[in-house]
Design a protein around this motif. Sequence first.
Motif, PDB file in Angstrom:
ATOM      1  N   PRO A 153       6.521 206.170  43.398  1.00 13.14           N
ATOM      2  CA  PRO A 153       7.637 206.048  44.339  1.00 13.14           C
ATOM      3  C   PRO A 153       8.670 207.148  44.102  1.00 13.14           C
ATOM      4  O   PRO A 153       8.936 207.520  42.953  1.00 13.14           O
ATOM      5  CB  PRO A 153       8.218 204.666  44.032  1.00 13.14           C
ATOM      6  CG  PRO A 153       7.749 204.337  42.650  1.00 13.14           C
ATOM      7  CD  PRO A 153       6.436 205.031  42.475  1.00 13.14           C
ATOM      8  N   TYR A 154       9.227 207.672  45.197  1.00 14.84           N
ATOM      9  CA  TYR A 154      10.194 208.765  45.069  1.00 14.84           C
ATOM     10  C   TYR A 154      11.606 208.370  45.474  1.00 14.84           C
ATOM     11  O   TYR A 154      12.548 209.172  45.320  1.00 14.84           O
ATOM     12  CB  TYR A 154       9.743 209.974  45.896  1.00 14.84           C
ATOM     13  CG  TYR A 154       9.803 209.775  47.392  1.00 14.84           C
ATOM     14  CD1 TYR A 154      10.973 210.045  48.104  1.00 14.84           C
ATOM     15  CD2 TYR A 154       8.704 209.323  48.101  1.00 14.84           C
ATOM     16  CE1 TYR A 154      11.029 209.865  49.476  1.00 14.84           C
ATOM     17  CE2 TYR A 154       8.752 209.146  49.470  1.00 14.84           C
ATOM     18  CZ  TYR A 154       9.921 209.422  50.153  1.00 14.84           C
ATOM     19  OH  TYR A 154       9.976 209.236  51.517  1.00 14.84           O
ATOM     20  N   ASP A 155      11.800 207.157  45.987  1.00 11.67           N
ATOM     21  CA  ASP A 155      13.134 206.761  46.426  1.00 11.67           C
ATOM     22  C   ASP A 155      13.251 205.245  46.396  1.00 11.67           C
ATOM     23  O   ASP A 155      12.249 204.528  46.399  1.00 11.67           O
ATOM     24  CB  ASP A 155      13.390 207.271  47.849  1.00 11.67           C
ATOM     25  CG  ASP A 155      14.866 207.241  48.239  1.00 11.67           C
ATOM     26  OD1 ASP A 155      15.709 207.043  47.331  1.00 11.67           O
ATOM     27  OD2 ASP A 155      15.177 207.432  49.429  1.00 11.67           O
ATOM     28  N   VAL A 156      14.501 204.777  46.328  1.00 13.04           N
ATOM     29  CA  VAL A 156      14.808 203.352  46.419  1.00 13.04           C
ATOM     30  C   VAL A 156      15.689 203.147  47.646  1.00 13.04           C
ATOM     31  O   VAL A 156      16.620 203.915  47.863  1.00 13.04           O
ATOM     32  CB  VAL A 156      15.530 202.845  45.150  1.00 13.04           C
ATOM     33  CG1 VAL A 156      15.868 201.363  45.280  1.00 13.04           C
ATOM     34  CG2 VAL A 156      14.683 203.089  43.916  1.00 13.04           C
ATOM     35  N   VAL A 157      15.376 202.135  48.441  1.00 12.34           N
ATOM     36  CA  VAL A 157      16.122 201.874  49.671  1.00 12.34           C
ATOM     37  C   VAL A 157      16.545 200.416  49.711  1.00 12.34           C
ATOM     38  O   VAL A 157      16.045 199.581  48.961  1.00 12.34           O
ATOM     39  CB  VAL A 157      15.284 202.207  50.926  1.00 12.34           C
ATOM     40  CG1 VAL A 157      15.007 203.700  51.004  1.00 12.34           C
ATOM     41  CG2 VAL A 157      13.971 201.416  50.931  1.00 12.34           C
ATOM     42  N   LYS A 158      17.485 200.117  50.635  1.00 13.16           N
ATOM     43  CA  LYS A 158      17.907 198.744  50.865  1.00 13.16           C
ATOM     44  C   LYS A 158      17.360 198.279  52.201  1.00 13.16           C
ATOM     45  O   LYS A 158      17.364 199.018  53.177  1.00 13.16           O
ATOM     46  CB  LYS A 158      19.436 198.633  50.869  1.00 13.16           C
ATOM     47  CG  LYS A 158      20.082 198.716  49.504  1.00 13.16           C
ATOM     48  CD  LYS A 158      21.410 197.989  49.464  1.00 13.16           C
ATOM     49  CE  LYS A 158      21.219 196.483  49.458  1.00 13.16           C
ATOM     50  NZ  LYS A 158      22.494 195.732  49.296  1.00 13.16           N
ATOM     51  N   ILE A 159      16.901 197.039  52.223  1.00 17.30           N
ATOM     52  CA  ILE A 159      16.428 196.406  53.439  1.00 17.30           C
ATOM     53  C   ILE A 159      17.154 195.073  53.530  1.00 17.30           C
ATOM     54  O   ILE A 159      16.745 194.084  52.921  1.00 17.30           O
ATOM     55  CB  ILE A 159      14.900 196.183  53.438  1.00 17.30           C
ATOM     56  CG1 ILE A 159      14.166 197.493  53.144  1.00 17.30           C
ATOM     57  CG2 ILE A 159      14.434 195.613  54.772  1.00 17.30           C
ATOM     58  CD1 ILE A 159      13.823 197.701  51.682  1.00 17.30           C
TER      59      ILE A 159
ATOM     60  N   LEU B 170      16.255 195.563  41.066  1.00  9.65           N
ATOM     61  CA  LEU B 170      16.380 196.970  40.673  1.00  9.65           C
ATOM     62  C   LEU B 170      15.710 197.256  39.333  1.00  9.65           C
ATOM     63  O   LEU B 170      15.093 198.312  39.151  1.00  9.65           O
ATOM     64  CB  LEU B 170      17.856 197.382  40.635  1.00  9.65           C
ATOM     65  CG  LEU B 170      18.516 197.533  42.009  1.00  9.65           C
ATOM     66  CD1 LEU B 170      20.005 197.828  41.856  1.00  9.65           C
ATOM     67  CD2 LEU B 170      17.842 198.627  42.828  1.00  9.65           C
ATOM     68  N   GLU B 171      15.805 196.319  38.414  1.00  9.03           N
ATOM     69  CA  GLU B 171      15.146 196.523  37.112  1.00  9.03           C
ATOM     70  C   GLU B 171      13.626 196.514  37.279  1.00  9.03           C
ATOM     71  O   GLU B 171      12.916 197.308  36.657  1.00  9.03           O
ATOM     72  CB  GLU B 171      15.572 195.432  36.124  1.00  9.03           C
ATOM     73  CG  GLU B 171      15.044 195.665  34.714  1.00  9.03           C
ATOM     74  CD  GLU B 171      15.591 194.674  33.709  1.00  9.03           C
ATOM     75  OE1 GLU B 171      15.014 194.587  32.615  1.00  9.03           O
ATOM     76  OE2 GLU B 171      16.590 193.992  34.014  1.00  9.03           O
ATOM     77  N   GLU B 172      13.107 195.623  38.146  1.00 10.01           N
ATOM     78  CA  GLU B 172      11.664 195.591  38.420  1.00 10.01           C
ATOM     79  C   GLU B 172      11.207 196.912  39.032  1.00 10.01           C
ATOM     80  O   GLU B 172      10.136 197.433  38.688  1.00 10.01           O
ATOM     81  CB  GLU B 172      11.342 194.467  39.409  1.00 10.01           C
ATOM     82  CG  GLU B 172      11.520 193.064  38.886  1.00 10.01           C
ATOM     83  CD  GLU B 172      11.249 192.043  39.983  1.00 10.01           C
ATOM     84  OE1 GLU B 172      10.170 192.109  40.581  1.00 10.01           O
ATOM     85  OE2 GLU B 172      12.130 191.204  40.243  1.00 10.01           O
ATOM     86  N   ILE B 173      12.016 197.443  39.950  1.00 11.91           N
ATOM     87  CA  ILE B 173      11.662 198.703  40.606  1.00 11.91           C
ATOM     88  C   ILE B 173      11.601 199.830  39.590  1.00 11.91           C
ATOM     89  O   ILE B 173      10.678 200.647  39.594  1.00 11.91           O
ATOM     90  CB  ILE B 173      12.669 199.021  41.725  1.00 11.91           C
ATOM     91  CG1 ILE B 173      12.499 198.028  42.879  1.00 11.91           C
ATOM     92  CG2 ILE B 173      12.517 200.450  42.227  1.00 11.91           C
ATOM     93  CD1 ILE B 173      13.546 198.145  43.966  1.00 11.91           C
ATOM     94  N   HIS B 174      12.587 199.879  38.715  1.00 12.36           N
ATOM     95  CA  HIS B 174      12.602 200.904  37.673  1.00 12.36           C
ATOM     96  C   HIS B 174      11.372 200.762  36.773  1.00 12.36           C
ATOM     97  O   HIS B 174      10.716 201.756  36.437  1.00 12.36           O
ATOM     98  CB  HIS B 174      13.880 200.785  36.840  1.00 12.36           C
ATOM     99  CG  HIS B 174      13.925 201.719  35.666  1.00 12.36           C
ATOM    100  ND1 HIS B 174      14.157 203.065  35.786  1.00 12.36           N
ATOM    101  CD2 HIS B 174      13.739 201.493  34.339  1.00 12.36           C
ATOM    102  CE1 HIS B 174      14.113 203.638  34.598  1.00 12.36           C
ATOM    103  NE2 HIS B 174      13.859 202.701  33.705  1.00 12.36           N
ATOM    104  N   THR B 175      11.042 199.513  36.413  1.00  8.76           N
ATOM    105  CA  THR B 175       9.886 199.272  35.556  1.00  8.76           C
ATOM    106  C   THR B 175       8.596 199.722  36.224  1.00  8.76           C
ATOM    107  O   THR B 175       7.753 200.385  35.608  1.00  8.76           O
ATOM    108  CB  THR B 175       9.796 197.776  35.196  1.00  8.76           C
ATOM    109  OG1 THR B 175      10.977 197.395  34.480  1.00  8.76           O
ATOM    110  CG2 THR B 175       8.567 197.496  34.339  1.00  8.76           C
TER     111      THR B 175
END
Length: 375
Positions: free
Chosen positions: A148-154, A125-130
């Motif tokens: 990117p406009y959204d974060v999802v779980k896979i 999650l921190e990498e995604i935010h960065t």
Amino acid sequence: MKVELKGRIDSSNAPQVEADINEQIKGNTEGLEIDASKLDYISSAGLRVILRLKKANADTKVINCNSEVYEIFDMTGFTEMMDISKAYREISIEGCEVIGEGANGIVYRTDPDTIVKVYKNPDSLEEIHTERELARKAFIMGIPTAIPYDVVKIGDLYGSVFELLNAKSFSKLINEGEDVDELAKQSIDILMIMHKTHLKAGELPSKKEEAIGWAKFDKDYLPEEIGARLVKLMEDIPETDNMLHGDYHIKNIMRQGDENLLIDMDTLSMGHPVFELSQMYLAYLGFSETDHTAIDMFLGIDRETSIKFWNSSLKYLFEGKTQEFIDGAVIMARIIAYTRLLRRTIRRQPEKEEIIANCKEKLCELVPVTDKLYY
């Protein structure tokens, strides 16, 4: 401590909700986690309850908000005062087309409008935010990139979602018959925009510092004189303020309509453009040097096409320069590329003895006859 909120919280039940929470935590002043996954609505009366809990429990955070509840927290400024996070939509990538893969993640097309970069690290999650912040920074500075406009779980992993309507990578365009030379020209046009973007000191990570680390690691695996000279050559590269992509190749360049966009911005850094050239050498030639079939798995094209794209890229990148200058720049890039690849292989795939031996051989051949690693 963890408490759960359910249904609606408004003026009619806020006092009772607060009393119930206080009964559960019984004066605890340590961290408090409020699970809002079953919360449908919260009014100003409910927000005041959260605010009082925050004052009593400094580390209070709210997790798993649905979009509507998160919007309420965001509009009222709560997201600036405390840690509040959304619940992540779960998606499947089964059967989806793989657009590209890098060290940190795999990019899938989930539908004609959307691609998802799935991070390999479960705690990403921190990498995604960065990466999102880096993409925004690049966009604001005029770099054509998708944000990117959204974060999802896979499953147990997380992913960033990009809206790229019917976008195709340059790799796919090549396979559909588009002219390799023209696509190489377009890729260099974007790259030059990036390299002409100048940054403030410390605004992005230093690629030179990273490269010195590669050389110092490799030093123990090379003859003493070669290793010491390699470190010195890296240290002598000027610390410039150019923006670098860090993973620049045909699977990270997408065409959407008549616009070309960059993706995979988590490797953004700053430094001399020779570092970008070295990474491009690895992508188009270096990674497949000992196994020519590897290029198809990595970039989706054959080695002959990759060599052609590389040579066209050099032509446009160094337009107006002599062949002697270009040849010298390529040698510099190769030294940096083999330095990175040697460290990477020893650390991640030590069983790949042929790659390790090839990197050592090339470094022992090129380092003694090279005076500098910058042009």
